[in-house]
Design a protein around this motif. Structure first.
Motif, short mmCIF file in Angstrom:
data_model
loop_
_atom_site.label_atom_id
_atom_site.label_comp_id
_atom_site.label_asym_id
_atom_site.label_seq_id
_atom_site.Cartn_x
_atom_site.Cartn_y
_atom_site.Cartn_z
N GLN A 67 14.96 -4.17 13.75
CA GLN A 67 16.30 -4.57 13.35
C GLN A 67 16.36 -5.10 11.91
OE1 GLN A 67 18.95 -3.95 15.26
NE2 GLN A 67 17.56 -3.02 16.72
N ASN A 68 15.33 -5.82 11.49
CA ASN A 68 15.38 -6.39 10.16
C ASN A 68 14.11 -6.02 9.39
OD1 ASN A 68 13.40 -8.07 11.18
ND2 ASN A 68 14.85 -9.70 11.67
N GLU A 69 14.00 -6.53 8.18
CA GLU A 69 12.87 -6.19 7.32
C GLU A 69 11.54 -6.66 7.91
OE1 GLU A 69 12.82 -4.27 4.57
OE2 GLU A 69 14.90 -3.89 5.10
N THR A 70 11.54 -7.84 8.53
CA THR A 70 10.31 -8.36 9.12
C THR A 70 9.82 -7.44 10.23
OG1 THR A 70 11.10 -10.59 8.64
CG2 THR A 70 9.25 -10.39 10.17
N ASP A 71 10.73 -7.00 11.09
CA ASP A 71 10.35 -6.09 12.16
C ASP A 71 9.84 -4.76 11.61
OD1 ASP A 71 11.01 -7.96 14.05
OD2 ASP A 71 13.01 -7.14 14.46
N LYS A 72 10.47 -4.27 10.55
CA LYS A 72 10.03 -3.02 9.93
C LYS A 72 8.63 -3.17 9.34
CE LYS A 72 14.68 -1.39 8.79
NZ LYS A 72 15.63 -1.11 7.70
N LEU A 73 8.40 -4.32 8.70
CA LEU A 73 7.09 -4.58 8.12
C LEU A 73 6.02 -4.66 9.21
CD1 LEU A 73 5.52 -5.16 5.54
CD2 LEU A 73 6.02 -7.58 5.86
N ALA A 107 6.12 -3.21 12.15
CA ALA A 107 5.91 -1.86 12.68
C ALA A 107 5.02 -1.06 11.73
CB ALA A 107 7.25 -1.15 12.87
N LYS A 108 5.25 -1.21 10.41
CA LYS A 108 4.43 -0.52 9.43
C LYS A 108 2.98 -0.99 9.49
CE LYS A 108 4.04 0.35 4.49
NZ LYS A 108 4.54 0.00 3.16
N MET A 109 2.80 -2.32 9.62
CA MET A 109 1.45 -2.87 9.72
C MET A 109 0.76 -2.38 10.98
SD MET A 109 2.01 -6.75 8.32
CE MET A 109 0.38 -7.25 8.75
N THR A 110 1.50 -2.29 12.05
CA THR A 110 0.93 -1.81 13.30
C THR A 110 0.47 -0.37 13.14
OG1 THR A 110 2.38 -3.26 14.54
CG2 THR A 110 1.38 -1.47 15.75
N ASP A 111 1.28 0.47 12.49
CA ASP A 111 0.90 1.86 12.26
C ASP A 111 -0.35 1.93 11.38
OD1 ASP A 111 3.01 2.67 13.80
OD2 ASP A 111 4.36 3.03 12.08
N GLU A 112 -0.39 1.09 10.33
CA GLU A 112 -1.56 1.07 9.45
C GLU A 112 -2.81 0.65 10.22
OE1 GLU A 112 -0.61 -1.43 6.17
OE2 GLU A 112 0.86 -0.03 5.33
N ARG A 113 -2.66 -0.34 11.06
CA ARG A 113 -3.81 -0.80 11.86
C ARG A 113 -4.29 0.29 12.81
NH1 ARG A 113 -1.28 -6.67 12.93
NH2 ARG A 113 -2.03 -7.65 11.02
N LYS A 114 -3.37 1.00 13.41
CA LYS A 114 -3.75 2.10 14.29
C LYS A 114 -4.52 3.17 13.52
CE LYS A 114 0.01 1.72 17.64
NZ LYS A 114 1.25 2.33 18.14
N ALA A 115 -4.02 3.52 12.31
CA ALA A 115 -4.68 4.52 11.49
C ALA A 115 -6.08 4.05 11.09
CB ALA A 115 -3.84 4.83 10.26
N THR A 116 -6.19 2.79 10.71
CA THR A 116 -7.49 2.23 10.33
C THR A 116 -8.44 2.23 11.53
OG1 THR A 116 -6.40 0.80 8.72
CG2 THR A 116 -8.64 0.21 9.34
N ALA A 117 -7.94 1.88 12.69
CA ALA A 117 -8.78 1.88 13.89
C ALA A 117 -9.27 3.29 14.21
CB ALA A 117 -8.00 1.30 15.07
N GLU A 118 -8.41 4.27 14.05
CA GLU A 118 -8.82 5.66 14.29
C GLU A 118 -9.89 6.10 13.30
OE1 GLU A 118 -5.36 8.16 14.30
OE2 GLU A 118 -4.48 7.15 16.03
N LYS A 119 -9.73 5.71 12.02
CA LYS A 119 -10.73 6.05 11.01
C LYS A 119 -12.08 5.42 11.35
CE LYS A 119 -7.56 6.49 7.09
NZ LYS A 119 -7.13 5.86 5.82
#
Length: 161
Positions: free
Chosen positions: A110-116, A118-130
């Motif tokens: 809903q807001n910038e904090t939630d978007k940030l 979500a983005k961090m979560t995606d980055e963490r998932k990508a890092t974990a996969e790597k």
């Protein structure tokens, strides 16, 4: 079983010492101890046999039913729920929790904090996969090296014999 105090046991010991004599007293105590041990063993065996017979006869199920009947509120509610095929309160709460978790997972930021976040979560998932891929590659390389070393050792042992 017997409510003997220290003084009563002392009197019994003195009487036994006088009646039996000091030479035969240890033998008397030994045989009395063996008798008590055998009696306890027989009682334990009898008790376990009775428990086994009760389990075979289904006494534990009857006992559960009696305990449930002793609490009429719970017994009645369970029977009504069973007859109407209603869910228990625990099941309802579990379903509500699952719905709330699913709703939270599907919620859009809903807001910038939630978007940030979500983005961090995606980055963490990508890092974990790597990291997982790199670890898998290293493990495969190590296993291949160990296999090659084992084959070399086997070949050397074969040539040496």
């Amino acid at each position: 079983m017997f409510d003997l105090g220290f003084m009563e046991m002392l009197v019994i010991g003195v009487v036994a010492l006088i009646v039996v004599g000091p030479k035969d007293l240890p033998g008397l105590f030994r045989s009395a101890g063996q008798f008590v041990g055998k009696a306890k063993g027989m009682a334990r065996e009898f008790s376990s046999a009775m428990n086994a017979a009760a389990d075979e006869a289904g006494v534990s199920e009857i006992n559960k039913t009696i305990k449930a009947a002793a609490n009429p509120q719970k017994f009645g509610a369970d029977k009504i729920r069973e007859a109407t095929k209603m869910k228990s309160s625990d099941e309802v709460q579990a379903e509500q929790r699952a719905r709330a978790e699913a709703k939270a997972a599907d919620a859009k930021p809903q807001n910038e904090t939630d978007k940030l976040r979500a983005k961090m979560t995606d980055e963490r998932k990508a890092t974990a996969e790597k990291i997982s891929k790199a670890m898998a590659e290293k493990a495969e390389a190590r296993m291949a090296a160990e296999k090659a070393a084992a084959e070399a050792a086997a070949a050397e042992a074969k040539d040496g014999s």
